[in-house]
Design an enzyme around this catalytic site. Structure first.
Site, short mmCIF file in Angstrom:
data_model
loop_
_atom_site.label_atom_id
_atom_site.label_comp_id
_atom_site.label_asym_id
_atom_site.label_seq_id
_atom_site.Cartn_x
_atom_site.Cartn_y
_atom_site.Cartn_z
CB CYS A 1 -22.49 -8.42 25.09
SG CYS A 1 -23.54 -8.79 26.51
CG PHE B 1 -26.49 -2.21 16.04
CD1 PHE B 1 -25.61 -2.29 17.11
CD2 PHE B 1 -27.82 -2.54 16.26
CE1 PHE B 1 -26.03 -2.71 18.36
CE2 PHE B 1 -28.26 -2.96 17.51
CZ PHE B 1 -27.36 -3.04 18.56
#
Length: 441
Positions: free
Chosen positions: A260, A249
C-alpha cells in the site's frame, strides 16, 4: 444480502469473509483456479491472523462460496464488489487493467439491477470512468449504480480493522446508493462517512500518504538524534502526547514497505503530476524511505569496513510482522546489497521464508530458527519486529562469532544489550557496547 466479490487477493478475501461473518451471502470469484480450489477447501492463500478460522466457519455455515465463473457469482448478486489489484506502472501510476476487465466481465454478465462497489485503490476519477466503460459494454438494459468504497485494512490486523475500524467511507452520487451501502455495513456498527465519489477516492490516497509522511518524518528526526546524542524513542513519546500529533506511526526504523504505502504514495505523486502539480513533500517522503532501506548496510560498512566473506544473519523478511508479504520489504534491498558486498547472508522469518525464496537473491540461505540463523555470524540485522524476535532472551546472540546486532526496528532497550555485553546499534538511539550513554530520566 447477496454479494459478489471479484478478486480473492488480500482485500477481496478479507472483505468477503467479513461480510459473510455478519450474515450476508457472499460469493467470491477469481480467475486463478488453484487459488479457488484451495479456498473451497478452507485453506487461506495469505497469512492473516484469524482469517482462516472465519473462512472455514462461514463455508461450513453456507454463507461463503468461491467460483471462477463471473456468471455464477453475479447471477443473484445485489452488490458486486471489485477488489482486484492495481499494480504500479513504470511511472508510478496505478495500472487499472484488472479493474477495467472486472467492469467488462460484469457488463457481460448482469441481467438485473445491481450496485457496483469499487474497493480497489484507484486514482481519482476512476469510478466515473468505469461507469462509462460499463455503459459501453452492457449487454442488457439494466440499471446500475457505481460506488467508491476504499478499504483501510492493515496487513496483520485486517480482521480487527474490518470489525472495529475507525470509519467506513462511501462515495456515491445518489441517495439510493447510500441507502444500499448503509444496509450492507449496518451490522458492523462502524461510523459511515458519506461523500462524493471523487472525494472518497482521494481519501484513500491522502490517508496513506499522510501516514507515510509521519514515518519518514520521524526517520529524519532519528537521523538528527544520532548526531546530537538524543533518543528518538523518547522524542517520539513526547511528541505523541500532543493530541494534535498522536503517537501512531512515529516509530523510527528502516522505512515502510508492503503493497500500500509505497505504491499509493507514488500513485498520488503521479496523479498530482498529471494535473500539473509537483507534490514536493511526498517526493521527499519517498526519497527518505529509500534511504532508510539501506541504512543498516551503511552502518555495517562503517563498522567493518568490508563485508567480503562476512556471515550476516537477517532476522525478519516480511515487510511487517503478522504477514508473509514481502512486497517492497526492506529485506529485498538489504540482502541484495549485502550479497553484492561479498557477504554470506542467512535469513530467518517465522512465516515468510517460503515466500521470500521466490523474491530474494538465490545466493541466500535460510535457517530454521533465530538461534540457528545467528550461530557463528559476524553480525545480525533485525528487519522485522516479530514478537518472537522482540521477546527472545537476548543472550541467544552470544552464539554469534561476535555479538553485534544492528536493529532496524528498535526492538530492544540499549541498556539491556549493554548489560549482556552485546554491541548494539539501532535507529536514532545511542549505541550499546562501549558507546552506550545512559539516558537521564
Amino acid at each position: 444480502m447477496n454479494i459478489a466479490v471479484i478478486g480473492t487477493g488480500y482485500v477481496g478475501l478479507v472483505t468477503g469473509v467479513s461480510l459473510a461473518e455478519v450474515g450476508h451471502h457472499v460469493t467470491c470469484v477469481d480467475v486463478d483456479n488453484d487459488k479457488i480450489s484451495s479456498l473451497r477447501k478452507g485453506n487461506i492463500t495469505i497469512w492473516e491472523p484469524g482469517l482462516e478460522e472465519l473462512l472455514q466457519k462461514n463455508i461450513t455455515h453456507g454463507k461463503l462460496f468461491f467460483t471462477t465463473a463471473h456468471a455464477i457469482a453475479c447471477e443473484n448478486a445485489q452488490i458486486i464488489i471489485i477488489a482486484v489489484g492495481t499494480p504500479e506502472n513504470e511511472d508510478g501510476s496505478a495500472n487499472l487493467r484488472y479493474v477495467e476487465q472486472a467492469i467488462i466481465d460484469i457488463a457481460n454478465t448482469i441481467t438485473h439491477r445491481v450496485t457496483i462497489v469499487v474497493k480497489s485503490t484507484v486514482p481519482v476519477g476512476t469510478a466515473h470512468r468505469m461507469c462509462t466503460i460499463l455503459q459501453e459494454n452492457l449487454q442488457h438494459g439494466v440499471s446500475v449504480e457505481l460506488v467508491s468504497n476504499p478499504e483501510f485494512l492493515r496487513e496483520g490486523s485486517a480482521i480487527e480493522d474490518a470489525f472495529r475500524g475507525d470509519r467506513i467511507v462511501i462515495g456515491a452520487d445518489t441517495l439510493s446508493a447510500f441507502d444500499v451501502m448503509e444496509e450492507v455495513y449496518r451490522p458492523f456498527r462502524i461510523p459511515i462517512y458519506k461523500t462524493d465519489v471523487r472525494s472518497a477516492e482521494m481519501i484513500k490516497y491522502a490517508s496513506n500518504a499522510f501516514l507515510a509522511t509521519k514515518i519518514s518524518f520521524i526517520n529524519e528526526i532519528a537521523a538528527i538524534c544520532e548526531q546530537v546524542g538524543a533518543n528518538v524513542d523518547l522524542v517520539a513519546a513526547g511528541m505523541g502526547m500532543d493530541k494534535r500529533i498522536g503517537d501512531k506511526f512515529l516509530k523510527a526504523g528502516i522505512g515502510f514497505g508492503g503493497s500500500c504505502f509505497p505504491k499509493d504514495t507514488k500513485a498520488l505523486i503521479q496523479m498530482a503530476r498529471n494535473v500539473g502539480y509537483d507534490f514536493e513533500i511526498l517526493n521527499r517522503v519517498v526519497e527518505v524511505n529509500e534511504r532508510q532501506k539501506v541504512l543498516l548496510v551503511e552502518k555495517l560498512l562503517e563498522r567493518f569496513g568490508s563485508l567480503e566473506g562476512k556471515q550476516i544473519a537477517v532476522l525478519g523478511l516480511s515487510f511487517k510482522p503478522n504477514t508473509n508479504d514481502i512486497r517492497e520489504a526492506a529485506s529485498i534491498t538489504i540482502t541484495e546489497r549485502l550479497i553484492r558486498h561479498g557477504a554470506k547472508v542467512i535469513g530467518y522469518d517465522p512465516i515468510a521464508i517460503e515466500y521470500a525464496k521466490n523474491r530474494l537473491n538465490e545466493q541466500m540461505t535460510y535457517a530454521k530458527d533465530l538461534e540457528a540463523a545467528v550461530s557463528g555470524c559476524d553480525a545480525a540485522l533485525i528487519l522485522t519486529e516479530w514478537d518472537e524476535i522482540k521477546e527472545v532472551d537476548v543472550r541467544v546472540y552470544h552464539v554469534m562469532k561476535t555479538p553485534i546486532v544492528l536493529d532496524g526496528r528498535n526492538c530492544y532497550p540499549p541498556e539491556i544489550m549493554a548489560q549482556h555485553h552485546i554491541e548494539y546499534h539501532s535507529i536514532g538511539r545511542p549505541s550499546a557496547g562501549g558507546q552506550y550513554i545512559q539516558p537521564l530520566l
